[in-house]
Design an enzyme around this catalytic site. Sequence first.
Site, PDB file in Angstrom:
ATOM      1  CG  HIS A 118      41.802 -11.176  49.230  1.00  0.00           C
ATOM      2  ND1 HIS A 118      42.139 -10.376  50.312  1.00  0.00           N
ATOM      3  CD2 HIS A 118      40.467 -10.992  49.049  1.00  0.00           C
ATOM      4  CE1 HIS A 118      41.065  -9.753  50.758  1.00  0.00           C
ATOM      5  NE2 HIS A 118      40.035 -10.100  50.016  1.00  0.00           N
ATOM      6  NE  ARG A 169      35.445   0.572  47.157  1.00  0.00           N
ATOM      7  CZ  ARG A 169      34.762   0.227  46.048  1.00  0.00           C
ATOM      8  NH1 ARG A 169      34.005   1.106  45.426  1.00  0.00           N
ATOM      9  NH2 ARG A 169      34.864  -1.012  45.573  1.00  0.00           N
TER      10      ARG A 169
END
Length: 223
Positions: free
Chosen positions: A175, A98
Amino acid sequence: MTQNVLLTGFEPFDKDPLNPSWEVARALDGWQPATPASAGGACTVRAVQLPCVFGDAIARLQQAVAQWQPTLVICLGLAGGRTEITPERVAINVDDARIPDNAGRQPVDTAVHTDGPTAYFATLPIKAMVRDMRAQGVPAAVSNTAGTFVCNHIFYALMHHLARGTGGVRGGFIHVPTLPELAALHPGMPSMALATQVRGLQVAIETALAVQADVREVGGALH
């Protein structure tokens, strides 16, 4: 004989002054987790920083694996906006950035490895890790997507590397949320204290060393 656990974190990216994944990893460098008798000796955590760059991160990871010959590899990455420490279930064979990485690279719909399968599952006991972190008061949950940026890129590359014959080494990706000092730069973003994150990773590492077959309990999501 001392065995090694390789723990990686990323350098800062997207103009942030630090990256929580590296702050957690380096805080654990040299730490020796409790290990089961069957593990065959003490383990030491070796922390390595990876560049937030497609391709370069893989080269640095492979160099670290060759250097430390670990029995366990856990890569860490930042998931800004998440409220829990989240072991990832699956890595997919696609880069779809992105935003550009730290070298300005922005691959779109590109395979991580053209000779690799569609996806790999982590070989960590992710549900047991979540269970044990929660038992120690650390917010944790299974995640079913590692995104399509450099985190998923390195997760997939790690599992591809391990699948190609490194002798039973297990690995995966976790994460972590952002830190309070970074959340202050991004109003409204949730955060978790560094000490809590470090404790969570200590528990996760010890569980990964002790548990070979994951527990069978609900860890899915509706979306």
